[in-house]
Design a protein around this motif. Structure first.
Motif, mmCIF file in Angstrom:
data_model
loop_
_atom_site.group_PDB
_atom_site.id
_atom_site.type_symbol
_atom_site.label_atom_id
_atom_site.label_comp_id
_atom_site.label_asym_id
_atom_site.label_seq_id
_atom_site.Cartn_x
_atom_site.Cartn_y
_atom_site.Cartn_z
ATOM 1 N N ARG A 138 3.516 5.699 -2.823
ATOM 2 C CA ARG A 138 4.818 6.717 -2.917
ATOM 3 C C ARG A 138 4.452 6.533 -5.400
ATOM 4 O O ARG A 138 5.855 7.558 -5.337
ATOM 5 C CB ARG A 138 5.551 6.212 -2.673
ATOM 6 N N ALA A 173 0.759 -0.801 -0.372
ATOM 7 C CA ALA A 173 -0.338 0.071 -0.207
ATOM 8 C C ALA A 173 0.995 0.976 0.303
ATOM 9 O O ALA A 173 0.477 1.743 -0.411
ATOM 10 C CB ALA A 173 -1.242 -0.319 1.118
ATOM 11 N N GLU A 192 9.618 10.071 5.148
ATOM 12 C CA GLU A 192 9.148 10.439 3.156
ATOM 13 C C GLU A 192 8.011 11.539 4.158
ATOM 14 O O GLU A 192 7.630 12.927 2.339
ATOM 15 C CB GLU A 192 8.759 9.763 3.165
ATOM 16 N N SER A 202 -1.364 13.857 3.038
ATOM 17 C CA SER A 202 -0.387 12.156 3.945
ATOM 18 C C SER A 202 0.044 11.937 4.295
ATOM 19 O O SER A 202 1.380 12.055 4.938
ATOM 20 C CB SER A 202 -1.250 11.413 2.704
ATOM 21 N N TYR A 203 0.866 12.927 3.523
ATOM 22 C CA TYR A 203 2.881 13.153 3.869
ATOM 23 C C TYR A 203 2.966 14.386 4.393
ATOM 24 O O TYR A 203 3.679 14.310 5.501
ATOM 25 C CB TYR A 203 3.099 13.830 2.391
ATOM 26 N N ILE A 227 -6.369 -3.440 4.122
ATOM 27 C CA ILE A 227 -7.525 -2.239 5.144
ATOM 28 C C ILE A 227 -9.010 -3.657 5.285
ATOM 29 O O ILE A 227 -9.219 -3.670 6.879
ATOM 30 C CB ILE A 227 -8.260 -1.607 4.536
ATOM 31 N N GLY A 281 -10.467 9.575 1.032
ATOM 32 C CA GLY A 281 -9.946 8.635 0.429
ATOM 33 C C GLY A 281 -10.731 8.382 -1.465
ATOM 34 O O GLY A 281 -10.579 8.239 -1.849
HETATM 35 C C1 HEM Z 1 -9.794 4.941 0.898
HETATM 36 C C2 HEM Z 1 -8.899 5.162 0.684
HETATM 37 C C3 HEM Z 1 -7.563 5.024 1.215
HETATM 38 C C4 HEM Z 1 -7.236 3.896 2.107
HETATM 39 C C5 HEM Z 1 -8.382 3.291 2.662
HETATM 40 C C6 HEM Z 1 -5.268 4.311 1.682
HETATM 41 C C7 HEM Z 1 -5.075 3.357 2.493
HETATM 42 C C8 HEM Z 1 -3.387 3.844 2.459
HETATM 43 C C9 HEM Z 1 -2.333 2.612 3.240
HETATM 44 C C10 HEM Z 1 -2.772 1.372 4.053
HETATM 45 C C11 HEM Z 1 -1.275 3.300 3.060
HETATM 46 C C12 HEM Z 1 -0.344 2.548 3.757
HETATM 47 C C13 HEM Z 1 0.053 3.441 5.014
HETATM 48 C C14 HEM Z 1 1.845 3.515 5.897
HETATM 49 O O1 HEM Z 1 2.434 3.195 5.269
HETATM 50 O O2 HEM Z 1 1.569 2.803 6.821
HETATM 51 C C15 HEM Z 1 -1.078 4.319 2.259
HETATM 52 C C16 HEM Z 1 -0.303 4.650 2.320
HETATM 53 C C17 HEM Z 1 -0.143 6.326 1.228
HETATM 54 N N1 HEM Z 1 -1.892 6.498 0.405
HETATM 55 FE FE1 HEM Z 1 -3.316 5.436 0.834
HETATM 56 N N2 HEM Z 1 -5.418 4.863 1.208
HETATM 57 C C18 HEM Z 1 -6.655 5.107 -0.420
HETATM 58 C C19 HEM Z 1 -6.310 6.536 -0.798
HETATM 59 C C20 HEM Z 1 -5.349 6.851 -1.339
HETATM 60 C C21 HEM Z 1 -5.791 8.294 -2.332
HETATM 61 C C22 HEM Z 1 -6.917 8.918 -2.765
HETATM 62 C C23 HEM Z 1 -4.267 8.749 -2.234
HETATM 63 C C24 HEM Z 1 -3.692 10.546 -2.259
HETATM 64 C C25 HEM Z 1 -4.276 11.051 -3.891
HETATM 65 C C26 HEM Z 1 -2.958 8.756 -1.155
HETATM 66 C C27 HEM Z 1 -2.368 8.643 -1.184
HETATM 67 C C28 HEM Z 1 -1.922 7.957 -0.072
HETATM 68 C C29 HEM Z 1 0.496 8.147 0.000
HETATM 69 C C30 HEM Z 1 0.675 9.380 0.033
HETATM 70 C C31 HEM Z 1 0.162 7.332 1.374
HETATM 71 C C32 HEM Z 1 2.123 7.536 1.768
HETATM 72 C C33 HEM Z 1 2.956 6.732 0.637
HETATM 73 C C34 HEM Z 1 4.537 7.186 1.324
HETATM 74 O O3 HEM Z 1 4.297 6.520 2.303
HETATM 75 O O4 HEM Z 1 5.367 7.992 0.395
HETATM 76 N N3 HEM Z 1 -3.983 7.172 -0.324
HETATM 77 N N4 HEM Z 1 -2.754 4.651 2.178
#
Ligand code: HEM
Length: 173
Positions: free
Chosen positions: A24, A19, A150, A135-136, A77, A91
């Motif tokens: 990333r 994820a 990051e 997020s970041y 999830i 999200g």
């Molecule tokens: C319901 C929708 C979403 C869920 C449940 C979700 C879930 C997650 C999960 C489980 C992670 C890893 C968490 C970790 O590193 O501990 C993550 C990382 C991330 N998500 Fe999502 N996400 C969703 C939608 C999105 C969307 C729409 C975006 C951007 C437009 C996004 C951007 C990111 C970013 C930037 C990271 C961190 C990546 C990194 O560490 O470089 N996510 N997300």
């Protein structure tokens, strides 16, 4: 995702890394689509003209890359770590906008929707920017310092991207 399967120790960590790393890898593709017209305005040339000409393809590439994040996060999830409703709604709305924008990324939809097309794409791209930035930014100040690197590199990068867009549109007017 392959890297996550190799690097992770056990299924929960593999799903988490998948994820994380799929989001990333989608981030730079998003930034190219987000900044294509800005870069051309500020530095017109062969490279920026090529990016602008292919902006639609970069946007569709981002939709594909983020669909891979969707697949990875669903495993994460559903099987291992449910997320709070606010994350799912925020999200989920971003995903609705990503797919609306992808479906209307063609000349026929652009003609049919007229001014609405511009609004959909303008609001959509900034909402996606907002989710990346939040997020970041939250990683930059996370209780677990392992998230800081990051967050502290990429949150300022996304803020700088917005600043560049604003400068190209308003500052140079
Ligand atoms: C319901 C929708 C979403 C869920 C449940 C979700 C879930 C997650 C999960 C489980 C992670 C890893 C968490 C970790 O590193 O501990 C993550 C990382 C991330 N998500 Fe999502 N996400 C969703 C939608 C999105 C969307 C729409 C975006 C951007 C437009 C996004 C951007 C990111 C970013 C930037 C990271 C961190 C990546 C990194 O560490 O470089 N996510 N997300």
């Amino acid at each position: 995702m392959a890297a996550a399967l190799v690097a992770g120790q056990g299924a929960p960590q593999e799903a988490l890394l998948a994820a994380r790393w799929t989001a990333r890898t989608a981030a730079p593709v998003f930034l190219v689509a987000y900044l294509a017209s800005t870069l051309w305005r500020l530095w017109p040339g062969a490279l920026t003209a090529a990016l602008l000409k292919r902006r639609r393809q970069w946007g569709l590439g981002f939709a594909l890359a983020h669909s891979i994040h969707l697949a990875a996060l669903l495993v994460n999830i559903i099987a291992f770590r449910p997320r709070p409703a606010a994350t799912l709604i925020g999200g989920g709305l971003a995903y609705a906008l990503i797919y609306l924008m992808a479906l209307t990324s063609n000349d026929a939809s652009q003609r049919l929707l007229g001014r609405w097309w511009k609004w959909l794409h303008r609001i959509g791209i900034h909402y996606i920017w907002l989710i990346f930035t939040i997020s970041y930014a939250s990683r930059a100040v996370h209780a677990d310092p392992a998230y800081h690197v990051e967050g502290r590199i990429l949150a300022p990068l996304f803020l700088a991207a917005l600043g560049l867009r604003l400068y190209a549109r308003l500052g140079r007017r």
